[in-house]
Design an enzyme around this catalytic site. Structure first.
Site, PDB file in Angstrom:
ATOM      1  N   LEU A 129       0.465   5.120  -1.311  1.00  0.00           N
ATOM      2  CA  LEU A 129       0.483   4.515  -2.640  1.00  0.00           C
ATOM      3  C   LEU A 129       1.926   4.475  -3.122  1.00  0.00           C
ATOM      4  CD1 LEU A 129      -2.501   6.432  -4.335  1.00  0.00           C
ATOM      5  CD2 LEU A 129      -2.551   4.135  -3.348  1.00  0.00           C
ATOM      6  N   ASP A 130       2.305   3.397  -3.814  1.00  0.00           N
ATOM      7  CA  ASP A 130       3.633   3.323  -4.408  1.00  0.00           C
ATOM      8  C   ASP A 130       3.838   4.491  -5.363  1.00  0.00           C
ATOM      9  OD1 ASP A 130       4.024   0.954  -3.072  1.00  0.00           O
ATOM     10  OD2 ASP A 130       3.593  -0.322  -4.808  1.00  0.00           O
ATOM     11  N   GLN A 131       5.083   4.852  -5.590  1.00  0.00           N
ATOM     12  CA  GLN A 131       5.395   5.972  -6.479  1.00  0.00           C
ATOM     13  C   GLN A 131       4.801   5.774  -7.867  1.00  0.00           C
ATOM     14  OE1 GLN A 131       9.481   7.211  -6.335  1.00  0.00           O
ATOM     15  NE2 GLN A 131       9.351   8.397  -8.216  1.00  0.00           N
ATOM     16  N   THR A 133       2.128   4.137  -8.636  1.00  0.00           N
ATOM     17  CA  THR A 133       0.674   3.965  -8.585  1.00  0.00           C
ATOM     18  C   THR A 133       0.000   5.323  -8.486  1.00  0.00           C
ATOM     19  OG1 THR A 133       0.935   1.839  -7.437  1.00  0.00           O
ATOM     20  CG2 THR A 133      -1.229   2.888  -7.319  1.00  0.00           C
ATOM     21  N   HIS A 226       3.826  -3.022  -1.999  1.00  0.00           N
ATOM     22  CA  HIS A 226       3.755  -3.682  -3.305  1.00  0.00           C
ATOM     23  C   HIS A 226       2.749  -4.843  -3.332  1.00  0.00           C
ATOM     24  CE1 HIS A 226       8.129  -2.351  -4.586  1.00  0.00           C
ATOM     25  NE2 HIS A 226       7.372  -1.348  -4.152  1.00  0.00           N
TER      26      HIS A 226
END
Length: 278
Positions: A129-131, A133, A226
Site C-alpha cells: 500500500l502507498d504510504q 493509503t 499509484h
C-alpha cells in the site's frame, strides 16, 4: 511448521503441490530433498501414494529469516491470523516496507515485532500500500504461503476493495478504467497514463453522492504503483486532497484512500476468507 488436511479423496502429495498449489519446481525439489512432508505423527509420506480425505499431513522444514528489523513493539492492528498468514491494518503515513537500511518504522518492521514476540522469524508482504493509503495488507508467514499468495495476486483471485472520496460526481454509477500506467519522465515519484505503460485495470462503483464529491468503492484487477490515484485523476475525478494528481488541497493537506476489504479462497484452509477494515 504447519499442517494441511487433505480434502480430495485419493489426492497425492505430488498432486497437492504441483496441481492444486502449483508450486515452482525449486520449492517442490527443496521439500522433497528435506523430507519435509510427513503424516501428523511423523511417519514419512510417499509422494505418489493416494491419501484419504481428512488425512492431516505436516510440513516441517527450515524457514529462512526475514530481514526486517523488529520495532520495540507492534503498533499495527492485526485483523486476521492463522498459521499461514496475517492480515494487518496499515496506518496512514506508514510505508509498507523499508526502502533503505535506516528505515525501521515501516509496517513490516512492526509486523516482524509481532512475529518475533510469537516465536517466528518469517514475514513477507504479498502486496503493498502507498504510504498515504491506510488499510488491509496481506502478510505470508512461510515461503510456501508467499509463493501461493503471489500467484493468486497475479491471477486476480485475491479481491482487494478500496474506498475513496473523489472531486466532482462521476456520471456513471459503475465502470471500468482500463488505461496503462507508466512513470512520469518529469517527476520522480509520479505516475501517468501512458500508451507505453504497464497494463492496469480498476473497477469502480459510486456508493454515495454529495454536492461536489462522491464516494467510490474500487476493486483492483492489477496492482500498479499509484494505480487508483492515477486512474481516478485520468477519469477527471482525483481523490479529494491528492495534490500530486491535481486535486485541490484540503485543510489536512492529505488525501484519503482506504483498503477496506480483502477476500479470497484460502489455499490451505479451503474456506472463503473475507476481512473488512471499516
Amino acid at each position: 511448521m504447519f499442517h494441511y488436511t487433505i480434502v480430495q479423496d485419493g489426492q497425492t502429495v505430488e498432486e497437492l503441490l504441483r496441481d492444486k498449489w502449483r508450486l515452482g519446481k525449486k520449492i517442490v525439489h527443496e521439500l522433497r530433498m528435506a523430507k519435509a512432508i510427513t503424516l501428523e505423527d511423523g511417519t514419512p509420506v510417499l509422494w505418489k501414494d493416494p491419501l484419504k480425505a481428512g488425512t492431516i499431513i505436516k510440513f516441517e522444514y527450515d524457514i529462512p529469516a526475514s530481514s526486517y528489523v523488529p520495532t520495540d513493539y507492534c503498533d499495527v492492528d492485526i485483523r486476521y491470523e492463522d498459521e499461514h498468514c496475517l492480515i494487518v491494518s496499515k496506518p496512514k503515513g506508514m510505508s509498507t516496507h523499508p526502502n533503505d537500511e535506516w528505515d525501521r518504522d515501516t509496517c513490516m518492521n512492526h509486523v516482524m515485532s509481532y512475529i518475533d514476540d510469537n516465536g517466528g522469524h518469517y514475514a513477507e508482504h504479498v502486496h503493498r500500500l502507498d504510504q498515504g493509503t491506510k488499510g488491509l495488507l496481506l502478510i505470508a508467514k512461510h515461503p510456501i504461503a508467499k509463493s501461493i499468495f503471489d500467484r493468486m495476486i497475479e491471477e486476480k483471485s485475491i479481491i482487494r476493495t478500496y474506498a475513496a472520496e473523489v472531486q466532482g460526481n462521476i456520471r456513471t454509477d459503475s465502470g471500468t478504467i482500463n488505461a496503462p500506467i507508466g512513470k512520469d519522465r518529469h517527476h520522480n515519484t509520479r505516475r501517468v497514463v501512458s500508451p507505453t505503460g504497464q497494463h492496469a485495470v480498476t473497477h469502480y462503483e459510486v456508493v454515495k453522492r454529495f454536492k461536489s464529491t462522491c464516494v467510490v468503492h474500487l476493486v483492483l484487477e492489477t496492482g500498479r504503483t499509484h494505480q487508483i490515484r492515477v486512474h481516478l485523476a485520468h477519469l477527471g475525478h482525483p481523490i479529494v486532497g491528492d495534490t500530486m494528481y491535481n486535486a485541490r488541497q484540503t485543510a489536512s493537506g492529505d488525501y484519503e484512500l482506504h483498503a477496506i476489504q480483502l477476500e479470497f479462497l484460502h489455499p490451505f484452509l479451503n474456506e472463503s476468507i473475507v476481512v473488512k477494515d471499516q
